[in-house]
Scaffold this active site. Sequence first.
Site, PDB file in Angstrom:
ATOM      1  CE  LYS A   1       0.847   0.248  15.222  1.00  0.00           C
ATOM      2  NZ  LYS A   1       0.491   1.409  14.405  1.00  0.00           N
TER       3      LYS A   1
ATOM      4  CB  SER B   1      -2.302   1.133   4.647  1.00  0.00           C
ATOM      5  OG  SER B   1      -2.561   1.021   6.035  1.00  0.00           O
TER       6      SER B   1
ATOM      7  NE  ARG C   1      -5.347  -5.133  17.252  1.00  0.00           N
ATOM      8  CZ  ARG C   1      -5.062  -4.673  16.035  1.00  0.00           C
ATOM      9  NH1 ARG C   1      -5.353  -5.405  14.968  1.00  0.00           N
ATOM     10  NH2 ARG C   1      -4.489  -3.500  15.874  1.00  0.00           N
TER      11      ARG C   1
ATOM     12  CE  LYS D   1       9.657  -0.261   9.903  1.00  0.00           C
ATOM     13  NZ  LYS D   1      10.130  -0.525   8.514  1.00  0.00           N
TER      14      LYS D   1
ATOM     15  CB  SER E   1      -0.951  -0.009   1.207  1.00  0.00           C
ATOM     16  OG  SER E   1      -0.249  -0.310   2.399  1.00  0.00           O
TER      17      SER E   1
ATOM     18  CB  THR F   1      -8.803  -3.024  20.705  1.00  0.00           C
ATOM     19  OG1 THR F   1      -8.350  -1.693  20.458  1.00  0.00           O
ATOM     20  CG2 THR F   1      -8.593  -3.871  19.465  1.00  0.00           C
TER      21      THR F   1
ATOM     22  CB  SER G   1      10.501   4.141  10.633  1.00  0.00           C
ATOM     23  OG  SER G   1      10.482   3.434  11.852  1.00  0.00           O
TER      24      SER G   1
END
Length: 641
Positions: free
Chosen positions: A426, A469, A558, A438, A309, A490, A423
């Site tokens: 996160k 994406s 998660r 990363k 993407s 979540t 990058s």
Amino acid sequence: MRTKTICLLNQRYLPRWAVFMIDILICVVSFGMAYFILDGTPLKFQKVWPTPVRAAFIIGANVYFFYMLRTYAGIVRHSTFTDVFRVAAASFLTALSVVIFNMAYFAVSGEKIFLTTGILLYMFFSFTLMLFFRIVVKESYQYLRRMNNSSLKKRVAIVGMDNQTISLGRALTTESDLSFHLIGFLTENSSNKSLSIMGKPVFSLPINKDSLQFAELIKKHQLDGVLMVRDSLSVSETNEIVEACLANSIEVFNVPLVENWNKKEDIQTQIKHIEIEDLLDRRPIEIDTEIIKDDLEHKTILVTGGAGSIGSEIVKQLAVFNPSEIVVLDNAETALYEMELYLNSAFPDLKFSTVLADVRNVERLEMIFSTYKFDMVYHAAAYKHVPMIEKNPHEAVGVNICGTVNLANLSVQHGIDKFVMISTDKAVNPTNVMGASKRAAEMYVQSLQEKIGTHPRFITTRFGNVLGSNGSVIPYFRKQIAAGGPVTVTHKEIIRYFMTIPEACQLVLQAGTMGKGGEIFIFDMGKPVKILDMAERMILLSGLKPYKDIDIQIIGLRPGEKLYEELLSDTSQTLPTYHSKIMVSKVHSENFSSVSEKIQAIVNATSKNKKMDVVIRLKELVPEYVSQNSEFQILDVHHQN
């Protein structure tokens, strides 16, 4: 009446045998009509064959040509010129064969069986009645369909009164098959109060969620929705209109600018529910195309992950700056093939190559670098799905770390000019394996830059979630809504930064022109968005009600997920650049030998089937990596003790 109409429209098509039998009945009627008309004239029928035998012969010939030409095979309600031609051909061939037979019989016996006038009358009546039968069925169906469509059409008003909206209104009023019935135009300009356009009234009233006039208009005219040309409105104007519509439980539709209409598609397919992406407060990004062109023109450029993407959008944007060649590298063969088809179609003059390869395979990469002699590398290949990588840390090490190490080392060996790595936010104070991997990749290219000096220039770009994406939340919610729910969130308080894919890639190209080597560029992502609010809005924009039509379930964070993503570990360590949306982070660079040694330890750990060992080594390299909602939290407890 409406129920009966729908029932009639839902009937199965007339079966072929029924059409066949009706055509035979028409032939019998046609023979009878010809007989009775001629019976009252001085013309006398031949007495060689009795009338029933003559009727059987001529109708039998007609039936034979029905079968040969398959006049009964078409769907009557959708009859075309081809169907009419078959019926005409069957009638003509029947008459011709009977005339030829009649003449042959006369040549042999001196007598005729049929009157030529009777044959011609029969042909005329049979063809006319069969044609009439098909026209009646087709027109009856179309009439019922129009009646039914009219009752089912959404009653809509168009927001605004300019050339764009007037063109849209004209299309709605002239295309009878559209599922929209135009009631009028909405404008906040009070001077237009007494106007009408194409016979439709112009309503001058404020359009906001507190407007009683707007609510009364909806009730009075039974409006189902509004249409807006989104590109002619600002984000704030769009949000205000959407809020007003959602508050009054009506739908909002978006239509592209007239000049952007796809002429190959009908208008119906271009009118769509407004999307959540249209409502995010994102100001247009301006980039310095001249600087970027100077940087990219006549260069041979490698894009890893070029069918993904982000990578695919980078390729598309690079293509307009006249590079010498673009090499699109990816290990997903289907996506890579689709990218090849797209580039052939959209950029026929672009020189490009698609290469199926894995960034973990250093020997394969060596062959590619030796073949193409790259000037620049855009490294977008990565595993990025947080829960999946949390389960499979070995793969994160292989692709996100080793893949970057392989490409960076080859870039040094082959003397490329610039290496731009994609990058993620996160990587800042990571709480999961993906983010930590990363960050490890960032640390390697930074430390390598310190070791080699200024050439090649290693540049890192860091940004948050991109809209649309692969694996991102908006397409995921969209699928859940289309399936009837539930939509799963979540955590009630979870928030994320968002940016469109084109915006992110524009800033990647711009940041690539700025780097001197070793920098981490971060992007202004705007205001963070609460995911629960986004889910509720997406359901409303689909014409449904949250928690009633589509349920929303809170399922818990998660593995590795945190409530708030950060772009910086310390916001005081940033410096502005000449672009208002790009900042440079002053992150301390580690010693290359130390980073390399620790990365080698991580790689060695992946040779064993022990996830904990891999993550332990990763935490040694990235000390700020503290796991959350993960099986690896136990490692942080032991470390603290």
